[in-house]
Scaffold this motif. Structure first.
Motif, PDB file in Angstrom:
ATOM      1  N   LEU A  41       0.795  -1.237   0.000  1.00  0.00           N
ATOM      2  CA  LEU A  41       0.000   0.000   0.000  1.00  0.00           C
ATOM      3  C   LEU A  41       0.832   1.295   0.000  1.00  0.00           C
ATOM      4  O   LEU A  41       0.571   2.174  -0.815  1.00  0.00           O
ATOM      5  N   PRO A  42       1.837   1.414   0.899  1.00  0.00           N
ATOM      6  CA  PRO A  42       2.584   2.679   0.911  1.00  0.00           C
ATOM      7  C   PRO A  42       3.237   2.995  -0.435  1.00  0.00           C
ATOM      8  O   PRO A  42       3.140   4.115  -0.932  1.00  0.00           O
ATOM      9  N   LEU A  44       2.356   1.797  -3.283  1.00  0.00           N
ATOM     10  CA  LEU A  44       1.292   2.014  -4.252  1.00  0.00           C
ATOM     11  C   LEU A  44       0.794   3.460  -4.180  1.00  0.00           C
ATOM     12  O   LEU A  44       0.671   4.159  -5.191  1.00  0.00           O
ATOM     13  N   LEU A  45       0.531   3.906  -2.948  1.00  0.00           N
ATOM     14  CA  LEU A  45       0.073   5.281  -2.745  1.00  0.00           C
ATOM     15  C   LEU A  45       1.100   6.267  -3.273  1.00  0.00           C
ATOM     16  O   LEU A  45       0.775   7.245  -3.945  1.00  0.00           O
ATOM     17  N   TYR A  46       2.363   5.970  -2.976  1.00  0.00           N
ATOM     18  CA  TYR A  46       3.448   6.833  -3.396  1.00  0.00           C
ATOM     19  C   TYR A  46       3.455   6.967  -4.919  1.00  0.00           C
ATOM     20  O   TYR A  46       3.509   8.065  -5.472  1.00  0.00           O
ATOM     21  N   VAL A  48       1.042   6.314  -7.045  1.00  0.00           N
ATOM     22  CA  VAL A  48      -0.151   6.971  -7.583  1.00  0.00           C
ATOM     23  C   VAL A  48      -0.051   8.479  -7.388  1.00  0.00           C
ATOM     24  O   VAL A  48      -0.252   9.265  -8.309  1.00  0.00           O
ATOM     25  N   LEU A  49       0.319   8.872  -6.150  1.00  0.00           N
ATOM     26  CA  LEU A  49       0.347  10.297  -5.819  1.00  0.00           C
ATOM     27  C   LEU A  49       1.432  11.049  -6.581  1.00  0.00           C
ATOM     28  O   LEU A  49       1.208  12.138  -7.095  1.00  0.00           O
TER      29      LEU A  49
ATOM     30  N   ARG B   8      -7.407  -0.063  -9.108  1.00  0.00           N
ATOM     31  CA  ARG B   8      -6.306   0.858  -8.939  1.00  0.00           C
ATOM     32  C   ARG B   8      -6.329   1.905 -10.051  1.00  0.00           C
ATOM     33  O   ARG B   8      -6.241   3.076  -9.841  1.00  0.00           O
ATOM     34  N   THR B  11      -9.182   4.353  -9.741  1.00  0.00           N
ATOM     35  CA  THR B  11      -8.982   5.360  -8.693  1.00  0.00           C
ATOM     36  C   THR B  11      -8.071   6.461  -9.196  1.00  0.00           C
ATOM     37  O   THR B  11      -8.340   7.650  -9.040  1.00  0.00           O
ATOM     38  N   ALA B  12      -6.966   6.024  -9.830  1.00  0.00           N
ATOM     39  CA  ALA B  12      -6.022   7.014 -10.340  1.00  0.00           C
ATOM     40  C   ALA B  12      -6.701   7.903 -11.367  1.00  0.00           C
ATOM     41  O   ALA B  12      -6.577   9.117 -11.347  1.00  0.00           O
TER      42      ALA B  12
END
Lengths: 307, 365
Positions: A41-42, A44-46, A48-49, B8, B11-12
């Motif tokens: 998750l971390p 992945l979030l990184y 994406v963001l 995924r 969402t993006a």
């Protein structure tokens, strides 16, 4: 997220057959999958963001319009930024960037391969020391090291003085294509050496001995055993050198004196001078496409050869 | 894990759409309207967005003490970055310091608040030359902060006494003799501008033939131009790598110090004058504090203190009696009237900006 973990109907095992065991297995699978997801998750979030969303914004902007004042107008989508990619100026800059990147990659390979081979065949203790020496440059910032080259190549610098002493007077090194390419080679050589080392080190040298036993010459043994087995390292190293060289900005700016504009600088110019974000975004997308295509090509050709 | 792929991506995708939508919404600036502020009034702490090394910290401390507010200063490296930051809205700044052409652009984009001069009586201190600049003729949205010129820094010990002229960088018989030790700015408008001055053309031309001519001049000069350099030009000059360098007045003067081997020249064919200007953002959170701050900086003594600190010239005429002689008597900072008449603002050329960029990129490589 629970809903997405539901197995698609096609794959699902008939639930009625052996309910208890299958159910347990599925639970374990689910737990495993959930754990994997949480661990990932971390990052992945990184991604994406800080990667997917910014890239998406660049993509959207590349279809925008530049207002008279240099603001980006979204909506009223156009392909005109992409049409400008085919102008002779962009072609010329792209050609130069490609040429420099290919030359850098080839020289890095020619210099890096023998070195990585030497490194991999040393006793472990020496190897450790040599590896540290390869990585020492990373301890200081690339920008600082590139500025140091300015001093070395400068017209009062040591290199020019040595050349002058042996009869080459009035040589100019700094702010020439030579300086840019030298800087690129210097900056990216470790990225070639490390993967090469990793794959040569893993090589089973008894295979080379076997080749020699079968009367293969040294060159023959290298060509038919060592080289094919180290191909993954060659491919990884070449990509790691080619991609940053092609999009290089800092090194050509500092050592090229902006006389040899590469694509990276041209993109920066669009954002910080022409205030033409759509064109800058389109250029970035084009660079990305070239890099992706060359990486894919390279991987595919490599995969075929290795078998 | 495979199945999650779709989610995924979706969402993006949604996030991108959402972000783009906000970006679109932010584009519509509020209509500029003058704030109703009394002289010396404050309505909150001040957020200042300024160039680096461009404000005496003492002045900010004095302002904080006198008016009982806190000042937070952030810095930006270029007008383009300033524009990008405030254009999307949501940047929490009150006072910004854009250069001339950027004031023009920001006015057109409705980003600036009309100034209420009841709260800025010190505007009377501004010298006549700066009271009606082309980018904001009635000073409706901006007041000049500091000004300077773009010219040539030279190493006198190598080139000797020379006429201040663009010949030093473009004339084969002058520049060609300097052994390739010349740098020009890496800036489409300034560098093309230099060639346009040398040719006797308008530095704001949109005529493609004239731009082509200027590009040809730069291209022909590549034999003796060592580098196009906007950041390190002063270091290269002081380090001996170059002997003539195009650059900004304050930057050279600051670096030269008392060394008499170096001088800053304003070429006689014409050169660029630029101003940086205080403006208040249309969506400022503390418009009255902002007005009070602008008035504070325009005070004669405060204006002098600023110039004594930055070494850039002040548009504040009343401040001149408090400015140290070193600065005031230096013709490179305060040129005489004859030179002043030959200075030009670079104005935004709208759609022609890309021609400057492309002609310049073509010319230099």
């Amino acid at each position: 997220m629970a809903t997405t973990l539901e197995p698609p109907t096609g794959e699902a095992a008939p639930p009625s057959a052996a309910p208890s065991q299958l159910g347990l297995e599925r639970d374990a699978e689910r737990a495993e999958s959930r754990r994997g997801f949480l661990i990932g998750l971390p990052s992945l979030l990184y991604l994406v963001l800080f990667f997917a969303i910014p890239l998406g914004i660049v993509f959207v902007y590349s279809f925008g319009n530049r207002s008279r004042t240099g603001r980006t107008i979204l909506g009223d989508w156009t392909l005109s930024s992409y049409e400008r990619l085919f102008s002779s100026l962009v072609m010329q800059i792209t050609g130069r960037s490609l040429g420099y990147a290919i030359l850098t990659t080839v020289v890095c390979l020619l210099v890096g391969y023998p070195f990585a081979y030497y490194l991999a065949t040393r006793p472990p203790k020496v190897r450790g020391i040599l590896l540290v020496l390869v990585m020492i440059p990373f301890w200081s910032n690339l920008l600082v090291r590139t500025y140091a080259w300015r001093v070395i190549l400068g017209s009062d610098g040591p290199l020019v003085q040595v050349l002058g002493a042996v009869g080459f007077t009035d040589v100019r090194l700094l702010f020439t294509p030579f300086a840019t390419i030298l800087g690129l080679i210097y900056g990216f050589l470790p990225f070639m050496i490390l993967p090469l080392y990793a794959s040569i080190e893993r090589l089973d040298f008894s295979l080379v001995e076997a080749a020699r036993d079968l009367y293969a010459s040294g060159w023959e043994a290298f060509r038919r055993v060592t080289w094919p087995l180290s191909r993954p390292g060659v491919i990884a190293g070449s990509i790691l050198v080619f991609i940053p060289s092609f999009g290089a900005y800092v090194i050509p700016e500092i050592l090229g004196g902006s006389r040899t504009t590469m694509l990276g600088s041209y993109v920066v110019l669009q954002f910080l001078s022409a205030r033409d974000q759509p064109f800058g975004a389109a250029l970035s997308m084009a660079i990305l496409a070239v890099m992706l295509a060359s990486a894919l090509l390279y991987f595919r050709s490599g995969a075929k050869d290795v078998g | 894990m495979k199945r999650m792929g779709r989610t995924r991506r979706w969402t993006a995708g949604a996030a991108v759409v959402a972000l783009v939508l906000t970006a679109c919404g932010g584009g519509e600036g509020d209509a500029a309207s003058a704030a109703d502020c009394e002289l010396g009034a404050t309505d909150g702490d001040l957020n200042l967005y300024n160039w680096a090394d461009y404000m005496d910290p003492e002045l900010l401390a004095q302002f904080e003490e006198e008016f009982g507010v806190e000042v937070t200063e952030d810095v930006y490296p270029s007008n383009e970055e300033l524009f990008a930051r405030v254009e999307s809205g949501g940047a929490q700044y009150d006072v910004i310091v854009p250069s001339d052409y950027m004031v023009d652009i920001m006015i057109q984009e409705d980003l600036l608040m009309g100034l209420n001069f009841d709260a800025i009586p010190n505007v009377d201190n501004i010298a006549d030359e700066f009271a009606a600049p082309p980018y904001d003729p009635d000073l409706e949205f901006s007041v000049p902060y500091q000004w300077g010129t773009t010219g040539l820094g030279v190493n006198l010990s190598v080139i000797g006494d020379v006429e201040p002229s663009w010949d030093l960088v473009f004339d084969p018989e002058v520049a060609g003799e300097l052994g390739g030790r010349i740098s020009l700015l890496d800036d489409p408008r300034e560098t093309m501008g230099a060639a346009l001055y040398w040719l006797g053309h308008d530095p704001n031309t949109t005529d493609e033939d004239e731009l082509q001519e200027a590009a040809d001049v730069i291209s022909a000069s590549r034999d003796w131009i060592a580098a196009f350099e906007s950041n390190q030009y002063s270091d290269l000059l002081l380090g001996g790598e170059t002997v003539v360098a195009q650059g900004y007045s304050g930057n050279f003067l600051d670096n030269f110090g008392d060394d008499e081997d170096y001088a800053y020249l304003i070429p006689e064919e014409g050169a660029t004058i630029w101003t940086d200007n205080m403006a208040i953002l249309a969506d400022a959170a503390a418009p009255c504090t902002a007005h009070t701050f602008v008035n504070f900086i325009l005070d004669a003594q405060n204006g002098a203190q600023l110039t004594n600190w930055t070494y850039y010239a002040s548009p504040n005429e009343a401040a001149e009696e408090f400015i140290v002689d070193d600065v005031l008597d230096n013709p490179a900072i305060y040129p005489d009237d004859e030179v002043l008449d030959n200075l030009f603002f670079l104005e935004d050329t709208g759609d022609s900006e890309r021609f400057y960029t492309d002609f310049f990129t073509q010319a230099k490589s």
